[in-house]
Every structure is written in C-alpha cells, then in structure tokens.
Design an enzyme around this catalytic site. Structure first.
Site, mmCIF file in Angstrom:
data_model
loop_
_atom_site.group_PDB
_atom_site.id
_atom_site.type_symbol
_atom_site.label_atom_id
_atom_site.label_comp_id
_atom_site.label_asym_id
_atom_site.label_seq_id
_atom_site.Cartn_x
_atom_site.Cartn_y
_atom_site.Cartn_z
ATOM 1 N N ASP A 156 6.013 -0.196 3.998
ATOM 2 C CA ASP A 156 5.044 -1.236 4.332
ATOM 3 C C ASP A 156 5.506 -2.498 3.610
ATOM 4 O O ASP A 156 5.433 -2.592 2.384
ATOM 5 C CB ASP A 156 3.650 -0.790 3.860
ATOM 6 C CG ASP A 156 2.557 -1.791 4.200
ATOM 7 O OD1 ASP A 156 2.866 -2.991 4.329
ATOM 8 O OD2 ASP A 156 1.388 -1.380 4.318
ATOM 9 N N ARG A 170 -0.077 -2.966 28.681
ATOM 10 C CA ARG A 170 -0.028 -2.043 27.534
ATOM 11 C C ARG A 170 1.424 -1.676 27.244
ATOM 12 O O ARG A 170 1.849 -1.582 26.102
ATOM 13 C CB ARG A 170 -0.861 -0.781 27.790
ATOM 14 C CG ARG A 170 -0.585 0.335 26.759
ATOM 15 C CD ARG A 170 -1.715 1.355 26.628
ATOM 16 N NE ARG A 170 -2.243 1.808 27.891
ATOM 17 C CZ ARG A 170 -1.627 2.664 28.718
ATOM 18 N NH1 ARG A 170 -0.462 3.171 28.403
ATOM 19 N NH2 ARG A 170 -2.182 3.001 29.866
ATOM 20 N N LYS A 191 -1.666 -10.610 7.461
ATOM 21 C CA LYS A 191 -1.506 -11.262 6.169
ATOM 22 C C LYS A 191 -0.516 -12.434 6.261
ATOM 23 O O LYS A 191 -0.793 -13.383 6.936
ATOM 24 C CB LYS A 191 -1.092 -10.219 5.136
ATOM 25 C CG LYS A 191 -1.911 -8.913 5.203
ATOM 26 C CD LYS A 191 -3.397 -9.087 4.900
ATOM 27 C CE LYS A 191 -4.239 -7.876 5.304
ATOM 28 N NZ LYS A 191 -3.811 -6.599 4.755
ATOM 29 N N TYR A 207 -1.754 1.135 0.075
ATOM 30 C CA TYR A 207 -2.905 0.449 0.662
ATOM 31 C C TYR A 207 -4.031 1.455 0.946
ATOM 32 O O TYR A 207 -3.770 2.542 1.463
ATOM 33 C CB TYR A 207 -2.460 -0.258 1.943
ATOM 34 C CG TYR A 207 -3.591 -0.936 2.660
ATOM 35 C CD1 TYR A 207 -4.151 -2.108 2.151
ATOM 36 C CD2 TYR A 207 -4.114 -0.417 3.828
ATOM 37 C CE1 TYR A 207 -5.203 -2.731 2.794
ATOM 38 C CE2 TYR A 207 -5.168 -1.036 4.488
ATOM 39 C CZ TYR A 207 -5.704 -2.190 3.961
ATOM 40 O OH TYR A 207 -6.744 -2.804 4.598
HETATM 41 C C1 LIG Z 1 -4.051 -5.249 5.057
HETATM 42 C C2 LIG Z 1 -3.006 -4.258 4.824
HETATM 43 C C3 LIG Z 1 -2.821 -3.181 5.691
HETATM 44 C C4 LIG Z 1 -3.731 -2.952 6.892
HETATM 45 O O1 LIG Z 1 -3.567 -3.925 7.865
HETATM 46 P P1 LIG Z 1 -4.732 -4.401 8.864
HETATM 47 O O2 LIG Z 1 -4.089 -5.517 9.599
HETATM 48 O O3 LIG Z 1 -5.914 -4.806 8.031
HETATM 49 O O4 LIG Z 1 -5.059 -3.238 9.723
HETATM 50 C C5 LIG Z 1 -1.774 -2.321 5.452
HETATM 51 N N1 LIG Z 1 -0.967 -2.469 4.381
HETATM 52 C C6 LIG Z 1 -1.118 -3.483 3.518
HETATM 53 C C7 LIG Z 1 -0.187 -3.605 2.358
HETATM 54 C C8 LIG Z 1 -2.138 -4.409 3.698
HETATM 55 O O5 LIG Z 1 -2.293 -5.412 2.825
#
Ligand SMILES: *Cc1c(COP(=O)(O)O)cnc(C)c1O
Length: 415
Positions: A201, A77, A226, A129
């Site tokens: 983000d 961890r 992604k 998001y």
């Molecule tokens: C998908 C996404 C998230 C969340 O991520 P997860 O891996 O699904 O927890 C956060 N911000 C953006 C812009 C996203 O496309």
C-alpha cells in the site's frame, strides 16, 4: 442513416489508427521524470477536438459496429475511456505495465486480496491501515483466508511467520500512523524466494516518492482518495502491476467485482495527479519543518517522522524513497491533552483522511484505527495521546505558529 454509420465507422478507424500511432510516444514517456510525467501521461489532447482535458465519457455502454470485431470499449464496468486515461497515468507513474482504478482504496485492496482463496495463508504488517486490518482479520477469514500479523520492520519476523500454505505478503511503509519502515527490497526478495505475491500500500508515499515495483514488489495499491487525488474531494483507489500475468488476473477481478471508478471521478483523479509532484515536494518540505518544531516542543512527548534522523527506519527509508513524505504523528500523552489541543487549533482540519491541500489532523484511536481492538492498538504504539497530521500546502510558518499556539494552551495542564 447509412451515411451516419459510415461516418461513425470512419471516425472509429481514425480513432484506432490514432491510438496505434500513440502507442510509441506513450512508451517513450516512461523515461520522463516524475514532474513531467504527471502532466503528460494519459492526457494527450483529445483526438477529435484537441481539447486539453480528457473528456468525461458518461456512457454505460458503447455501440458495437460488428459483433465479430471486438472494440476497445463495450461496457463501462469493463472499460471506460476516461478511466483508461487515468489508469495509464497511474501505471506510468508507478513504472508498471498496467494500472486499474477503483471506487475506493478499500475496493482496490479488496480486489487485490481477491488474488487469494480458501486455504491460503497471508502475512501482513501489523502496522496496517485500519480498514485493511478489518478485511484481513474479520472478512477474509470467512472465506478461508487466514492472516498472521507481524512486525514488518524486521524481515526475519516476516520469514518466521511463513507456513507451507503462505501465498501473499501485505505491507505498508511508512506505516499508518506510526510511520514504521519496512525494507521493501529485502521483503520483496523474500517473497520472490518463497513464491508469495507481495503487495504494498503506497498511499503515504505516492509514486513520486517511492516506487515499490522497482524494488521488486508485485502489486502496488493506493487509496487515491489521499495524495493522488489531493484535494479532499473524491474517494478513489488504484492498483498497479508490472507482471503481465498478474495484470490479467487483476483486470479479471476488477471486472468481476465491479468496484470501478466512475468516469467523473476518474477525471477528478487525473486532474489531481497533474499537480502531484509539486504538491508532494512542497508538502514534505513543510512536514520536515513541522516535525522539527514539534520535536523541539516540551509539550510533545514523541514525534514519528521518517525524515528525522533518530527515526529507527531513517536509513532504510532514505535508501528506498525520494523523501519522507507529508504525514507525521506525535504523542501528546493523553486523550484529555489531545482534546484540549484540538479545540485550540485554527488551521488544520480535524478529520479522517490525509493528503489534501489543507493540513488534516486525525485521531487514530477513534478515526482510522477505530476498527482495531484497544489492546491491539496500544500494542502498536497507537496510544490515546497520538495525533497524526497530514501537512498541507499552507505556509510553513503559519502552520507551525498555529500548532505552537495550540500547544501553548497545554502548559500548566497536567504536568
Ligand atoms: C485511506 C487509506 C486506505 C483506504 O482507502 P479509501 O479510499 O478510504 O477506501 C487504505 N490505505 C491507506 C494507507 C489509507 O490511508
């Protein structure tokens, strides 16, 4: 037994020396261009066997040779060699001092938001998001953290939301799903002046196309599910920071919350990252063609893509990034037309998520933004006719032909 111990000891001494000797080249690699970095950072040949791929260290714990001499790894961890490899790669790509890998993008965002506590006020872009919106609007208030959502395309609006107890600014650009653009340099300057921690983000752009830290942002967050992973086969998240004090705090929180990326998924993420640069280049080239074709089509009401010259954020985005990326949205006018269109599409998946090698169409109303109240969605331009497409690696002509045949089925519909 003693022999074995000695051998292990020797091995680990070698290991430590090896790591020391590698410290220099690592730093030198930071100056490499992205296409080279994605191949060579965090992925040195394995020191004992020369294996080209970082081993998957499936160990929860590590034998401690001397309880008075801390080793690099003690419990997975807190740190795992495979995770460390991908964390180094993430840090180098974003141009930061420290990278952290998490079990999901939301785990990464939750950990970043752990920088704040009761009595703190945050400002966030209203084009955020859906999951982050849920955290900020439903979960964090329970712990005494309040968030004001603003139109972050206007830095004045961010400044106007400031309160004496404001501590953080949370941004996303281009935003999801309307691809709204925030001027990151201006926002970072404002945050610095005010003493706020700025968080971006960077999921839609990836470090190959946009590096928020270089623009003055403090914390970069990713859903590595992604583009970074890139193959629709894992859930992962990341944080990268440059400031050593912030790195310490995030490291502490990562270990405290414990939402870490598994060794196997760390390996998958590293594997995905190796082709990140070529994927992004190819996908955004196709995305530009798709955006142009959709914009010219009479069945499409509106196209949102920062690579289109009439996009309101075109200039700002161009100045702070190396491309418009592979995600765009378009409005077909109504839910009925969206449904009719989706039944005809043959190539793209219809799914939650983005950033895979296959094109993915999503319907924000019931997917990514389902957590948002309908009025809230509408006010952000996420109407019932809006579809988002994450353009994949298919041949551009095939993809456009498929979208056009599905659009053709709409004519004679409602007009
Ligand atoms: C998908 C996404 C998230 C969340 O991520 P997860 O891996 O699904 O927890 C956060 N911000 C953006 C812009 C996203 O496309």
């Amino acid at each position: 037994m003693a022999d074995q111990e000695q051998q292990k000891d020797k091995l680990s001494q070698e290991q430590q020396q090896n790591e020391l000797s590698q410290a220099q080249p690592h730093q030198a690699k930071d100056s490499l261009r992205p296409a080279t970095q994605v191949i060579h950072t965090g992925t040195e040949p394995e020191e004992h066997t020369g294996a080209a791929s970082v081993p998957i260290f499936m160990a929860s714990t590590f034998h401690q040779r001397d309880i008075d001499a801390p080793q690099d790894f003690e419990y997975s961890r807190s740190g795992n060699p495979t995770r460390q490899a991908v964390e180094k790669a993430l840090a180098a790509l974003e141009g930061g001092r420290a990278g952290f890998a998490f079990a999901s993008g939301m785990a990464a965002m939750t950990t970043a938001l752990g920088l704040f506590g009761a009595g703190d006020h945050l400002i966030a872009t209203r084009d955020i998001y859906g999951g982050t919106y849920r955290l900020l609007s439903q979960v964090w208030p329970r712990f005494g953290v309040e968030t004001t959502f603003v139109d972050a395309t206007d830095v004045e609006a961010i400044a106007a939301a400031a309160r004496p107890n404001t501590r953080g600014l949370i941004l996303e650009t281009p935003s999801n799903p309307t691809l709204a653009i925030t001027d990151l340099r201006a926002a970072a300057d404002l945050a610095r002046q005010q003493g706020w921690i700025s968080i971006v983000d960077n999921t839609f752009m990836t470090p190959c196309l946009q590096q928020p830290l270089a623009l003055g942002i403090d914390v970069v967050v990713h859903s590595a599910t992604k583009f970074l992973g890139g193959h629709s086969d894992l859930i992962a998240g990341a944080i990268v920071v440059d400031d050593p004090a912030l790195a310490k705090r995030i490291g502490y929180l990562q270990n405290a919350f414990g939402a870490v990326l598994s060794p196997h998924d760390s390996w998958l993420l590293l594997r995905g990252i190796k082709t990140l640069y070529v994927r992004m280049q190819a996908m955004q080239k196709t995305a530009q063609k798709v955006a142009t074709a959709l914009q010219a089509h009479r069945e499409v009401k509106k196209v949102y893509y920062p690579g289109l010259i009439d996009h309101p954020g075109y200039g700002v985005h161009k100045a702070q990034s190396q491309g418009a990326g592979a995600v765009l949205s378009f409005d077909l006018g109504s839910r009925e037309r969206v449904k009719a269109f989706l039944t005809k599409v043959r190539l793209a998946l219809v799914a939650v998520s983005l950033g895979g090698v296959e094109s993915i169409l999503s319907y924000p109303t019931t997917m990514s933004h389902a957590a948002m109240e309908p009025e809230e969605r509408e006010s952000r331009g996420i109407g019932p006719g809006l579809l988002r497409i994450s353009v994949g690696l298919e041949d551009a002509d095939d993809l456009i032909a498929d979208l056009e045949q599905a659009l053709a089925a709409l004519s004679g519909g409602q007009e």
